[in-house]
Design an enzyme around this catalytic site. Sequence first.
Site, PDB file in Angstrom:
ATOM      1  N   ASP A 112      12.443  73.983  39.759  1.00 41.79           N
ATOM      2  CA  ASP A 112      11.887  72.675  40.088  1.00 41.79           C
ATOM      3  C   ASP A 112      10.448  72.897  40.521  1.00 41.79           C
ATOM      4  OD1 ASP A 112      11.752  69.946  40.992  1.00 41.79           O
ATOM      5  OD2 ASP A 112      13.901  70.053  41.355  1.00 41.79           O
ATOM      6  N   ASP A 203       8.763  67.550  39.284  1.00 45.73           N
ATOM      7  CA  ASP A 203       9.130  66.465  40.189  1.00 45.73           C
ATOM      8  C   ASP A 203       8.037  65.380  40.202  1.00 45.73           C
ATOM      9  OD1 ASP A 203      10.941  65.599  42.426  1.00 45.73           O
ATOM     10  OD2 ASP A 203       9.089  65.756  43.584  1.00 45.73           O
ATOM     11  N   GLU A 265      10.327  64.605  35.498  1.00 42.85           N
ATOM     12  CA  GLU A 265      10.964  63.481  36.170  1.00 42.85           C
ATOM     13  C   GLU A 265       9.903  62.387  36.273  1.00 42.85           C
ATOM     14  OE1 GLU A 265      12.814  61.861  40.325  1.00 42.85           O
ATOM     15  OE2 GLU A 265      10.961  63.011  40.208  1.00 42.85           O
ATOM     16  N   HIS A 318      21.055  64.622  42.022  1.00 44.46           N
ATOM     17  CA  HIS A 318      21.199  64.685  43.480  1.00 44.46           C
ATOM     18  C   HIS A 318      20.581  63.486  44.204  1.00 44.46           C
ATOM     19  CE1 HIS A 318      17.272  66.258  42.470  1.00 44.46           C
ATOM     20  NE2 HIS A 318      16.899  65.842  43.666  1.00 44.46           N
ATOM     21  N   ASP A 319      20.089  62.515  43.456  1.00 51.33           N
ATOM     22  CA  ASP A 319      19.436  61.347  44.081  1.00 51.33           C
ATOM     23  C   ASP A 319      20.258  60.069  44.004  1.00 51.33           C
ATOM     24  OD1 ASP A 319      17.084  62.672  44.830  1.00 51.33           O
ATOM     25  OD2 ASP A 319      16.161  62.354  42.864  1.00 51.33           O
TER      26      ASP A 319
END
Length: 500
Positions: A112, A203, A265, A318-319
Amino acid sequence: MARGLEPAASAAAARSARWPGGAVVYEIYPRSFQDGDGDGIGDLPGIRSRLPYLEWLGVDAIWLAPIYASPLADYGYDVSDHRAIAPEYGTDRDFDLLVADAHDRGIRVVLDLVVSHTSIEHPWFRERPDFYVWADGPEPPNNWLASFGGPAWSPDPVSGRLYLHSFYPEQPDLDWRNPEVRAAMAGVVRHWVGRGVDGFRIDAVDRMVKDAGLRDDPPAEAPFPLPMPEELRKLDLIHSRDSPEIALALATLREAAGDVPLIGEVYLPVARILPYLEYLDAAFAFDLLHADWDAEHLAAAIERSSAAGGVAWVTSNHDFPRVATRWGEENTRAAAVLLLTLGDTAFLYQGEELGMVDGGPADPPRDRFGRDGCRRPMQWDGSHAGGFTAGDPWLAPVDPESRNADSEAADEGSVLNLFRRLIELRREIDGAPVRVSSPANTLVFDRGRHRVAINLGDGPATVALPEGATVVLETAAGAARAVTDGVEIDGHAAVVTRIG
Ligand code: NOJ
């Protein structure tokens, strides 16, 4: 579990053949995957010990959510040193061993890249204030809002100025217009490529650069089409994100990464991600993740996303609430078929392959934005801590006694074994998805010789099949029956058929 199980026959060779197109990338939330040292927190040796399971499952790559040094205001998305492994996750050597072992098994490693902002405790914040975006107070220069609520500007008690943060106040935004920021981050990318990393998930790409004139976001004429806090939905987020100058930032990362894939993302409707794809290998299709479990909504999201060319399919991370919680436990199997038969890269979040559901928030909450539920630990076995840790888990597992990898691996009819079969089958499926007309509440698409049919309704539905087509996968044994000219599929079930 599955430690010691033999991987699917085709395994490593098939996996290395495609990257990233068509790959299955398994998202690991390191804190919640596997604890190796009993401190209740997942870590790199823990991940390494579970590589046999991932190899058995057949995934092509793992994406590790941030593993860097961090004060944990946003559980790793607030990085205080982009080149250091967080001590609770392990050492440099643990990282090297993980990469080497993954590679030996034909599994690639994606990191990430959190480069839109840093932790407020990153030394740069004090030593290099010119790396950040500032305004003179006392009032914020505009109406921009942080994604987690409240103004996007906070006062810095030391300088008396205001700094910009798109997320928590502990995450000041970097100024990518500064060439030294670009050079520093290019160095970070090269560092990890040199350590053997095979790809990056970047990200918050759409937040990397904002309007140079700091203009207000105007009132929204229509609400932003993806979920976000109410106060943000009232604004048309055209100046606080999505600046054309993001191209400059992405060009820097692209150059530093060379041909190592970059997956972005970009939290925008898919219709707005095209310019980003000039620099990225893929961007997540959030339209699909946020579509209602409804044939027309899903079909429209798939069509828009496929048209963009270069999306990575994703149905959970995970969000956001997990598939079983969002779309319903009864639909987890059909949703697995959808995710894994669309072609292009597919991201599979840890635990989805077990059909895991969300837990409630921890008390007191760990994440201030309410994301504890989908971050509960992996459930490896039926013990109290689910085999995740020998100590006290940092977040309690949800229901390991009723759902865990050990028992599902041993059960041919489990959700886990469905995922495994799908991952194996997808290697044989070619061609873009083309929707086929079908009865209400069903979603049917062809990919070359394969036809995928999903029944979203409660009752059985009959879907036409081309002549000679046979069922090669069904969501559960007996979920589909051959009938004249077609196949009758139970409610909430799905099939994949093939001609020849
Ligand atoms: C997206 C990440 O997935 C999320 O967990 C994080 O809070 C924000 N970006 C900010 O880094």
